[in-house]
Design an enzyme around this catalytic site. Structure first.
Site, mmCIF file in Angstrom:
data_model
loop_
_atom_site.group_PDB
_atom_site.id
_atom_site.type_symbol
_atom_site.label_atom_id
_atom_site.label_comp_id
_atom_site.label_asym_id
_atom_site.label_seq_id
_atom_site.Cartn_x
_atom_site.Cartn_y
_atom_site.Cartn_z
ATOM 1 N N LYS A 33 0.840 -1.211 0.000
ATOM 2 C CA LYS A 33 0.000 0.000 0.000
ATOM 3 C C LYS A 33 0.870 1.255 0.000
ATOM 4 O O LYS A 33 0.584 2.233 -0.700
ATOM 5 C CB LYS A 33 -0.924 -0.021 1.210
ATOM 6 C CG LYS A 33 -1.696 1.265 1.442
ATOM 7 C CD LYS A 33 -2.606 1.638 0.288
ATOM 8 C CE LYS A 33 -3.471 2.838 0.670
ATOM 9 N NZ LYS A 33 -4.245 3.360 -0.468
ATOM 10 N N LYS A 53 2.113 11.924 4.768
ATOM 11 C CA LYS A 53 2.420 10.841 5.703
ATOM 12 C C LYS A 53 2.805 9.575 4.956
ATOM 13 O O LYS A 53 3.787 8.909 5.293
ATOM 14 C CB LYS A 53 1.206 10.603 6.613
ATOM 15 C CG LYS A 53 1.392 9.498 7.648
ATOM 16 C CD LYS A 53 0.766 8.180 7.220
ATOM 17 C CE LYS A 53 -0.740 8.267 7.149
ATOM 18 N NZ LYS A 53 -1.343 6.938 6.797
#
Length: 285
Positions: free
Chosen positions: A167, A236
Site C-alpha cells: 500500500k 504521511k
C-alpha cells in the site's frame, strides 16, 4: 456475523454503510462521533469504548490515521481481547507495526490481517474498495463475507505486513504520478496544447496511469479538488515510503525526487488541502 469498526471518519463511515447495506450488524467506536445511521435502527450501534467491541463482534475493522494510533488503540484493547476475533486493519500503516501488533494479538488468540484500501470515501460508501492483504490464507478466508461487502477487488500479497508495504509503495507511485502528470500538462501547454487534450491523449497511449485516468478528469481538470484525501495524509504516506526505502538500504532516485517534491509543497499547500492540489506546485510555478 457482527462487525465492529474503530474509526468512523470518511472511510470508516463508508465501510460501515456498505456492511449495513449487505445485511451485517455493525458496532462502531469513535470518540468524535455521537450519532450515525439512525435509518438502520438497531443494526448499527455506537459503543463508548473500543474494548466493548470484543464482546459481540467476530471481526473488528480498524480505520485509523497512522501506525502510531493503531499501536496505541490495540495496546488499550489488549487486556480485554477475546479469542477467535479477527482484526482487519485497513489503516495505511507501517509493516513493522503490523508484525508487532499481530504478535501481541496472536498471544491472545486474536487473528490479525493487514488490509489497506484504495478508492477513497466514494468507494468505501459503495462497497467497491481495492484492497491488498497481508496475513494467513485461513484468516482471510474466515472473514471473506466481510471483505466481500466492502471491496470490489482484493489481492493477497503475502504474510502479515505485506499488505501495508505494498500500500505504501502504491501511494508513493500515485504521488509520483501526480507530479509527473502535472509536468506533462505543463510541457503540453508550452506547445499550445489544452490540458484536457493532453490528458485525453495520454490516456489513449502507454503513458496513462490511474492518476491520468481518474484524478485529472475527476478532481483536477474539473477544479473540484474534493477527493476526500488530504495533503497531510499523502505526505504521511510518502514519508512512510521514504522510511521503507531507507530501511531496505536502497537508493531510488525517482522516489527520492517524489519525496522531495511533496516535502517542498508544505509552505504552499496546507495539510487540509486536497492531495491532488500538489499539481499546483508544478502548473503555477
Amino acid at each position: 456475523m457482527k462487525v465492529g469498526i474503530i474509526g468512523l471518519g470518511a472511510m470508516g463511515r463508508g465501510m460501515a454503510g456498505s456492511l449495513l447495506a449487505a445485511g451485517f450488524e455493525v458496532a462502531g467506536h469513535d470518540p468524535a462521533v455521537s450519532e450515525m445511521f439512525p435509518e438502520h435502527g438497531d443494526a448499527f450501534t455506537l459503543v463508548p469504548s473500543a474494548c466493548d467491541l470484543w464482546a459481540g463482534c467476530e471481526a473488528i475493522i480498524l480505520s485509523l490515521p497512522t501506525a502510531a494510533v493503531v499501536e496505541a488503540v490495540i495496546g488499550d484493547m489488549l487486556g480485554a481481547a477475546k479469542s477467535g476475533v479477527t482484526i482487519i486493519d485497513t489503516t495505511t500503516s507501517h509493516p513493522d507495526t503490523s508484525v508487532k501488533v499481530a504478535g501481541l494479538l496472536a498471544a491472545r488468540g486474536v487473528a490479525y490481517i493487514d488490509a489497506p484500501v484504495s478508492g477513497g470515501p466514494s468507494a468505501a460508501a459503495t462497497g467497491s474498495l481495492g484492497m491488498v492483504l497481508g496475513g494467513s490464507e485461513d484468516d482471510i478466508a474466515g472473514v471473506a463475507p466481510v471483505l466481500d461487502a466492502i471491496t470490489r477487488i482484493r489481492t493477497h500479497v503475502g504474510g502479515v505486513g505485506a499488505g501495508h508495504a505494498l500500500k505504501i509503495i502504491n501511494n508513493a507511485l500515485c504521488a509520483a504520478n501526480l507530479v509527473l502528470g502535472a509536468e506533462a500538462v505543463k510541457l503540453g501547454q508550452a506547445y499550445g496544447l489544452d490540458p484536457q487534450n493532453v490528458i485525453t491523449g495520454v490516456n489513449s497511449g502507454s503513458g496513462r496511469s490511474g492518476v491520468t485516468e481518474v484524478n485529472f478528469p475527476r478532481w483536477i481538470l474539473s477544479g473540484d479538488f474534493d477527493s476526500g484525501f488530504t495533503m497531510k495524509l499523502m505526505r504521511k504516506d510518502v514519508r512512510l515510503a521514504r522510511d521503507l526505502i531507507a530501511e531496505a538500504g536502497l537508493s531510488l532516485s525517482m522516489m527520492g525526487a517524489t519525496v522531495a517534491a511533496w516535502d517542498a509543497s508544505e509552505p504552499a499547500l496546507a495539510d487540509g488541502e486536497d492531495f491532488n492540489r500538489i499539481v499546483a506546485t508544478v502548473l503555477e510555478d
